[in-house]
Design a protein around this motif. Structure first.
Motif, short mmCIF file in Angstrom:
data_model
loop_
_atom_site.label_atom_id
_atom_site.label_comp_id
_atom_site.label_asym_id
_atom_site.label_seq_id
_atom_site.Cartn_x
_atom_site.Cartn_y
_atom_site.Cartn_z
N ILE A 156 59.78 -54.26 -22.30
CA ILE A 156 59.81 -53.68 -20.96
C ILE A 156 58.96 -54.51 -20.01
O ILE A 156 59.38 -54.83 -18.89
CB ILE A 156 59.33 -52.20 -20.97
CG1 ILE A 156 60.31 -51.32 -21.75
CG2 ILE A 156 59.18 -51.67 -19.54
CD1 ILE A 156 59.80 -49.92 -22.02
N GLN A 157 57.75 -54.90 -20.46
CA GLN A 157 56.88 -55.73 -19.63
C GLN A 157 57.56 -57.05 -19.27
O GLN A 157 57.52 -57.50 -18.13
CB GLN A 157 55.55 -56.02 -20.36
CG GLN A 157 54.65 -54.81 -20.45
CD GLN A 157 53.46 -55.03 -21.36
OE1 GLN A 157 53.52 -55.81 -22.30
NE2 GLN A 157 52.38 -54.31 -21.08
N TYR A 158 58.21 -57.66 -20.27
CA TYR A 158 58.89 -58.94 -20.04
C TYR A 158 60.03 -58.77 -19.03
O TYR A 158 60.15 -59.54 -18.08
CB TYR A 158 59.42 -59.50 -21.37
CG TYR A 158 60.26 -60.73 -21.19
CD1 TYR A 158 59.67 -61.96 -20.92
CD2 TYR A 158 61.65 -60.66 -21.27
CE1 TYR A 158 60.44 -63.10 -20.73
CE2 TYR A 158 62.43 -61.78 -21.09
CZ TYR A 158 61.82 -63.00 -20.82
OH TYR A 158 62.59 -64.12 -20.63
N THR A 165 65.34 -53.84 -12.99
CA THR A 165 65.06 -52.48 -12.54
C THR A 165 64.97 -51.57 -13.77
O THR A 165 65.39 -51.96 -14.87
CB THR A 165 66.20 -51.96 -11.63
OG1 THR A 165 67.40 -51.88 -12.41
CG2 THR A 165 66.39 -52.86 -10.42
N CYS A 166 64.46 -50.38 -13.57
CA CYS A 166 64.38 -49.41 -14.69
C CYS A 166 65.77 -49.10 -15.23
O CYS A 166 65.95 -48.93 -16.44
CB CYS A 166 63.68 -48.14 -14.23
SG CYS A 166 61.91 -48.35 -13.94
N GLN A 167 66.77 -49.03 -14.34
CA GLN A 167 68.15 -48.75 -14.77
C GLN A 167 68.67 -49.87 -15.68
O GLN A 167 69.28 -49.60 -16.71
CB GLN A 167 69.04 -48.62 -13.53
CG GLN A 167 70.45 -48.14 -13.84
CD GLN A 167 70.50 -46.68 -14.19
OE1 GLN A 167 69.77 -45.88 -13.64
NE2 GLN A 167 71.34 -46.32 -15.13
N GLN A 168 68.40 -51.12 -15.32
CA GLN A 168 68.84 -52.26 -16.13
C GLN A 168 68.12 -52.30 -17.48
O GLN A 168 68.74 -52.58 -18.50
CB GLN A 168 68.59 -53.57 -15.37
CG GLN A 168 69.48 -53.72 -14.14
CD GLN A 168 69.03 -54.85 -13.24
OE1 GLN A 168 67.84 -55.12 -13.09
NE2 GLN A 168 70.00 -55.52 -12.62
N ILE A 169 66.83 -51.99 -17.46
CA ILE A 169 66.06 -51.97 -18.71
C ILE A 169 66.58 -50.87 -19.62
O ILE A 169 66.68 -51.04 -20.84
CB ILE A 169 64.56 -51.81 -18.43
CG1 ILE A 169 64.03 -53.03 -17.65
CG2 ILE A 169 63.77 -51.64 -19.73
CD1 ILE A 169 62.62 -52.88 -17.11
N SER A 179 63.52 -42.06 -19.11
CA SER A 179 62.63 -42.45 -20.19
C SER A 179 61.91 -43.76 -19.85
O SER A 179 60.70 -43.88 -20.02
CB SER A 179 63.43 -42.60 -21.49
OG SER A 179 62.61 -43.07 -22.52
N ILE A 180 62.66 -44.73 -19.33
CA ILE A 180 62.07 -46.02 -18.96
C ILE A 180 61.11 -45.84 -17.79
O ILE A 180 60.00 -46.39 -17.79
CB ILE A 180 63.16 -47.06 -18.61
CG1 ILE A 180 64.04 -47.36 -19.83
CG2 ILE A 180 62.55 -48.33 -18.03
CD1 ILE A 180 63.31 -48.02 -20.99
N ARG A 186 53.60 -44.52 -17.61
CA ARG A 186 52.64 -44.19 -18.67
C ARG A 186 51.84 -45.40 -19.13
O ARG A 186 50.64 -45.33 -19.35
CB ARG A 186 53.38 -43.58 -19.86
CG ARG A 186 52.47 -43.04 -20.96
CD ARG A 186 53.24 -42.43 -22.12
NE ARG A 186 54.42 -41.68 -21.71
CZ ARG A 186 55.64 -41.89 -22.19
NH1 ARG A 186 55.87 -42.80 -23.11
NH2 ARG A 186 56.66 -41.17 -21.75
N TYR A 187 52.51 -46.54 -19.27
CA TYR A 187 51.86 -47.74 -19.77
C TYR A 187 51.43 -48.71 -18.65
O TYR A 187 51.06 -49.84 -18.92
CB TYR A 187 52.77 -48.46 -20.77
CG TYR A 187 53.13 -47.60 -21.95
CD1 TYR A 187 52.15 -47.20 -22.88
CD2 TYR A 187 54.43 -47.14 -22.15
CE1 TYR A 187 52.48 -46.39 -23.96
CE2 TYR A 187 54.76 -46.33 -23.22
CZ TYR A 187 53.79 -45.96 -24.12
OH TYR A 187 54.11 -45.16 -25.18
N SER A 188 51.50 -48.23 -17.40
CA SER A 188 51.08 -49.02 -16.22
C SER A 188 51.71 -50.41 -16.21
O SER A 188 51.04 -51.42 -16.05
CB SER A 188 49.56 -49.14 -16.17
OG SER A 188 48.97 -47.88 -16.12
N ILE A 189 53.03 -50.44 -16.39
CA ILE A 189 53.75 -51.71 -16.40
C ILE A 189 54.19 -52.02 -14.96
O ILE A 189 54.91 -51.24 -14.35
CB ILE A 189 54.99 -51.66 -17.34
CG1 ILE A 189 54.54 -51.32 -18.76
CG2 ILE A 189 55.77 -52.96 -17.27
CD1 ILE A 189 55.66 -51.01 -19.71
#
Length: 192
Positions: A156-158, A165-169, A179-180, A186-189
């Motif tokens: 996700i970071q990469y 975008t979150c949708q693409q991930i 969820s993404i 949550r993980y401050s990405i």
């Protein structure tokens, strides 16, 4: 939507008069705003006063009522309308038109836009009749709530650093958009 709570927990005569004049023909959202009370307080008082709404039940739910049942933000439901969700309108006297969505219209739109709705937030037996696919899709979404592995977090970071975008991930990892989005928060990405 949050309303300013009425500091006077007793109903004044003015409050009751307003409720009697507007409950039958106005949206609950409008009455909440004007009286500064919660929807449950308004429904409870209206029940005690034997007030009935004149919006025919077969025309559907107001967007506010639908928002309360689905846990979908009111503004998001308005966007669903703009994006083609079917609806009915009801006009009371000279007031503006009230938008109403039947359960059938909602589920028909939801079926075609599954990626834009978090079904895990919709409790079963709230918008009847429910389609059979709803239960299957809800189970799938609950399964997607599994914890993220370190490998997934790094991926996700990469992908975020590459401008995804979150949708693409979500499509890349086989997870839902929500969820993404939660994982990013949550993980401050952050995008770099």
């Amino acid at each position: 939507m949050k309303t300013a709570r009425n500091s006077n927990h007793f109903w004044t005569e003015e409050d009751i008069i307003f409720l009697k004049e507007h409950y039958a023909t106005s949206t609950i959202k409008y009455v909440m705003q004007k009286l500064g009370r919660s929807s449950s307080s308004i429904y409870h008082k209206a029940h005690k006063l034997h007030l009935k709404r004149i919006i025919p039940d077969d025309l559907g739910l107001t967007l506010y009522e639908l928002s309360q049942l689905t846990n979908i933000y009111y503004g998001t439901l308005s966007k669903f309308i703009q994006n083609g969700m079917s609806y009915n309108t009801f006009t009371c006297g000279t007031q503006k038109k009230i938008i109403l969505v039947t359960p059938e219209y909602f589920w028909e739109y939801a079926k075609d836009h599954k990626d834009s709705i978090d079904f895990s937030k919709i409790q079963p037996l709230t918008i009847l009749p429910e389609p059979e696919w709803f239960y299957e899709y809800r189970k799938i979404e609950k399964n997607f709530r599994r914890n993220y592995s370190i490998t997934e977090i790094h991926k996700i970071q990469y992908l975020r650093s590459k401008g995804y975008t979150c949708q693409q991930i979500a499509k890349e990892l086989g997870r839902t958009f929500y969820s993404i989005r939660s994982a990013v928060h949550r993980y401050s990405i952050k995008k770099e």
